[in-house]
Design an enzyme around this catalytic site. Structure first.
Site, PDB file in Angstrom:
ATOM      1  N   GLY A 154      98.781  42.288 -28.281  1.00 11.73           N
ATOM      2  CA  GLY A 154      98.734  43.131 -29.485  1.00 11.73           C
ATOM      3  C   GLY A 154      97.279  43.365 -29.870  1.00 11.73           C
ATOM      4  O   GLY A 154      96.922  43.384 -31.036  1.00 11.73           O
ATOM      5  N   ASP A 187     105.914  45.128 -24.300  1.00 12.70           N
ATOM      6  CA  ASP A 187     106.526  44.743 -25.568  1.00 12.70           C
ATOM      7  C   ASP A 187     106.463  43.219 -25.656  1.00 12.70           C
ATOM      8  O   ASP A 187     107.021  42.538 -24.782  1.00 12.70           O
ATOM      9  CB  ASP A 187     107.986  45.237 -25.556  1.00 12.70           C
ATOM     10  CG  ASP A 187     108.782  44.752 -26.753  1.00 12.70           C
ATOM     11  OD1 ASP A 187     108.194  44.110 -27.646  1.00 12.70           O
ATOM     12  OD2 ASP A 187     109.997  45.017 -26.778  1.00 12.70           O
ATOM     13  N   PHE A 188     105.774  42.703 -26.693  1.00  9.91           N
ATOM     14  CA  PHE A 188     105.607  41.242 -26.725  1.00  9.91           C
ATOM     15  C   PHE A 188     106.882  40.498 -27.102  1.00  9.91           C
ATOM     16  O   PHE A 188     106.888  39.275 -27.166  1.00  9.91           O
ATOM     17  CB  PHE A 188     104.395  40.803 -27.544  1.00  9.91           C
ATOM     18  CG  PHE A 188     104.251  41.324 -28.957  1.00  9.91           C
ATOM     19  CD1 PHE A 188     105.304  41.348 -29.838  1.00  9.91           C
ATOM     20  CD2 PHE A 188     102.988  41.735 -29.402  1.00  9.91           C
ATOM     21  CE1 PHE A 188     105.141  41.795 -31.146  1.00  9.91           C
ATOM     22  CE2 PHE A 188     102.814  42.189 -30.708  1.00  9.91           C
ATOM     23  CZ  PHE A 188     103.896  42.216 -31.581  1.00  9.91           C
ATOM     24  N   HIS A 236     101.249  37.360 -38.544  1.00  6.78           N
ATOM     25  CA  HIS A 236     101.454  37.614 -39.982  1.00  6.78           C
ATOM     26  C   HIS A 236     102.258  38.897 -40.240  1.00  6.78           C
ATOM     27  O   HIS A 236     102.683  39.127 -41.358  1.00  6.78           O
ATOM     28  CB  HIS A 236     100.106  37.614 -40.744  1.00  6.78           C
ATOM     29  CG  HIS A 236      99.295  38.857 -40.602  1.00  6.78           C
ATOM     30  ND1 HIS A 236      98.349  39.240 -41.538  1.00  6.78           N
ATOM     31  CD2 HIS A 236      99.271  39.824 -39.659  1.00  6.78           C
ATOM     32  CE1 HIS A 236      97.795  40.378 -41.163  1.00  6.78           C
ATOM     33  NE2 HIS A 236      98.329  40.750 -40.031  1.00  6.78           N
ATOM     34  N   ASN A 294      94.434  35.115 -41.297  1.00 11.97           N
ATOM     35  CA  ASN A 294      94.181  34.353 -42.516  1.00 11.97           C
ATOM     36  C   ASN A 294      95.098  33.140 -42.516  1.00 11.97           C
ATOM     37  O   ASN A 294      96.233  33.229 -42.964  1.00 11.97           O
ATOM     38  CB  ASN A 294      94.514  35.177 -43.762  1.00 11.97           C
ATOM     39  CG  ASN A 294      93.620  36.371 -43.900  1.00 11.97           C
ATOM     40  OD1 ASN A 294      92.404  36.264 -43.783  1.00 11.97           O
ATOM     41  ND2 ASN A 294      94.213  37.526 -44.160  1.00 11.97           N
TER      42      ASN A 294
HETATM   43  C1  LIG Z   1      97.852  44.495 -37.098  1.00 10.33           C
HETATM   44  S1  LIG Z   1      97.571  45.160 -35.517  1.00 10.33           S
HETATM   45  C2  LIG Z   1      96.406  44.010 -34.874  1.00 10.33           C
HETATM   46  C3  LIG Z   1      95.530  44.603 -33.816  1.00 10.33           C
HETATM   47  C4  LIG Z   1      94.442  43.635 -33.294  1.00 10.33           C
HETATM   48  N1  LIG Z   1      94.984  42.414 -32.737  1.00 10.33           N
HETATM   49  C5  LIG Z   1      93.479  43.322 -34.426  1.00 10.33           C
HETATM   50  O1  LIG Z   1      93.562  42.241 -35.013  1.00 10.33           O
HETATM   51  O2  LIG Z   1      92.649  44.172 -34.745  1.00 10.33           O
HETATM   52  C6  LIG Z   1      99.071  44.718 -34.669  1.00 10.33           C
HETATM   53  C7  LIG Z   1      99.125  45.220 -33.226  1.00 10.33           C
HETATM   54  O3  LIG Z   1     100.387  44.806 -32.669  1.00 10.33           O
HETATM   55  C8  LIG Z   1     100.848  45.841 -31.829  1.00 10.33           C
HETATM   56  N2  LIG Z   1     102.299  45.698 -31.631  1.00 10.33           N
HETATM   57  C9  LIG Z   1     103.284  45.863 -32.562  1.00 10.33           C
HETATM   58  N3  LIG Z   1     104.485  45.648 -32.003  1.00 10.33           N
HETATM   59  C10 LIG Z   1     104.259  45.337 -30.696  1.00 10.33           C
HETATM   60  C11 LIG Z   1     105.115  44.995 -29.608  1.00 10.33           C
HETATM   61  N4  LIG Z   1     106.447  44.928 -29.780  1.00 10.33           N
HETATM   62  N5  LIG Z   1     104.549  44.720 -28.400  1.00 10.33           N
HETATM   63  C12 LIG Z   1     103.200  44.785 -28.239  1.00 10.33           C
HETATM   64  N6  LIG Z   1     102.332  45.093 -29.242  1.00 10.33           N
HETATM   65  C13 LIG Z   1     102.865  45.365 -30.453  1.00 10.33           C
HETATM   66  C14 LIG Z   1     100.445  47.098 -32.589  1.00 10.33           C
HETATM   67  O4  LIG Z   1     100.467  48.245 -31.768  1.00 10.33           O
HETATM   68  C15 LIG Z   1      99.073  46.715 -33.104  1.00 10.33           C
HETATM   69  O5  LIG Z   1      98.044  47.093 -32.213  1.00 10.33           O
END
Ligand SMILES: C[S@@+](CC[C@H](N)C(=O)[O-])C[C@H]1O[C@@H](n2cnc3c(N)ncnc32)[C@H](O)[C@@H]1O
Length: 328
Positions: free
Chosen positions: A175, A220-221, A238, A267
């Site tokens: 992510g 997809d994680f 979070h 955080n």
């Molecule tokens: C809040 S952002 C954080 C991005 C980065 N890690 C940062 O701290 O700047 C959350 C990230 O999770 C990714 N994400 C959400 N659902 C996901 C999934 N099911 N599989 C992979 N990535 C996912 C989003 O695309 C996004 O880039």
């Protein structure tokens, strides 16, 4: 002078207007037209296509909070307002624009409903929640991704300084958005390779010709993540409730060999007197996702349930901490 009780309450009641002024100024790119010398408001208004009186009143409020300085009949930068320039290396402009998007204001407007039901306000915009909403709104998704990069710019130097990434040959940022953290980590560990893992909509447009050690991987994680010696989850857990966090951690544990390292960077709340910014983030999570900020104890329970053991917590910047765990 200590503020009177009604002054404290009134300041908070009105504070949404200050935030909205800052977001509007960021949206309109006002800060890019100001440098060291004060610029007359008429000149600023002409350059930005705004109403001079309205712009003056908005900037005057921000200046009362040390964001811009009213001087010689015009407005000049303070160190804080300078961060609203698009060309500042730690520009907060994308983050201010993100917080000004309808997805935030509509979700926030639903807060009494959220407090009554526990359901995030964004469900009114999209029953699938934040990520489904962003999938269907590419312009807002672009603002979101830019904002993540911009927000991280303030934290990344402290993270790279605080934690020793040199023992790892392969580091996966799960992510990881557009790869801002992973790039910085790889720059600090020339022997390491990195895998940037995120949703196809984020990963597919990316390429890293200048960093051949960084491989982007879409996925997809909740299903599967790549194998690595160290996994980074920055501002991921979070966003989700405990049940989904358990699923994400289980996916990582499935990919990780025993002894592999997991770094949760967000955080992580102290048990007493958490920082107000971290608590604001917690309420943003309440309004926008089903997630929340967690204490070390809460995180430790989730990690243990997924087959990890918490081995340390390192301060990074502000309330950002690096919780290190090992796969057992
Ligand atoms: C809040 S952002 C954080 C991005 C980065 N890690 C940062 O701290 O700047 C959350 C990230 O999770 C990714 N994400 C959400 N659902 C996901 C999934 N099911 N599989 C992979 N990535 C996912 C989003 O695309 C996004 O880039």
């Amino acid at each position: 002078m200590t503020p009177q009780p009604h002054e404290i309450i009134h300041a908070h009641i009105y504070s949404a207007y200050t935030a909205r002024c800052l977001q509007a100024v960021a949206d309109l790119g006002i800060a890019d037209h100001i440098d060291d010398d004060p610029v007359p408001v008429g000149e600023l208004a002409a350059a930005c296509g705004t109403d001079p009186d309205a712009l003056h009143r908005v900037l005057r409020l921000l200046a009362a909070h040390d964001v811009f300085e009213q001087r010689h009949g015009g407005y000049a930068h303070t160190p804080a307002s300078r961060l609203l320039r698009g060309d500042h290396p730690m520009s907060a402009r994308p983050l201010a624009r993100l917080m000004g998007l309808p997805l935030h204001w509509h979700s926030l407007a639903q807060l009494p409903h959220t407090v009554t039901t526990g359901e995030p306000g964004i469900d009114v915009l999209d029953p699938g929640g934040l990520w489904a909403y962003l999938q269907g709104h590419s312009e807002e998704a672009e603002t979101f991704n830019r904002a993540m990069t911009s927000k991280a710019a303030a934290d990344i130097p402290a993270i790279v300084e605080a934690y020793d990434f040199t023992p790892f040959a392969t580091i996966a940022d799960i992510g990881g958005g557009r790869g801002h953290l992973l790039r910085a980590v790889l720059d600090s560990v020339p022997a390491a390779k990195g895998v940037l893992f995120d949703q196809p909509s984020v990963i597919d447009p990316l390429s890293f010709p200048d960093q051949p050690r960084l491989t982007p991987r879409a996925g997809d994680f909740f299903s599967a993540v790549p194998a690595a010696d160290a996994y980074i989850l920055m501002h991921i857990l979070h966003n989700w409730d405990d049940e989904r966090v358990a699923r994400i951690l289980a996916t990582v544990r499935d990919a990780a060999a025993t002894g592999a390292t997991l770094l949760v960077i967000e955080n992580v709340l102290p048990d007493e007197r958490p920082d107000p910014t971290a608590l604001s983030m917690d309420v943003i999570m309440l309004a926008l996702t089903r997630g929340h900020e967690r204490t070390v104890g809460e995180l430790s329970v989730l990690l243990e349930g997924a087959g990890f053991r918490l081995t340390g917590v390192t301060e990074a910047s502000g309330s950002m901490r690096i919780a290190e765990a090992k796969a057992v």
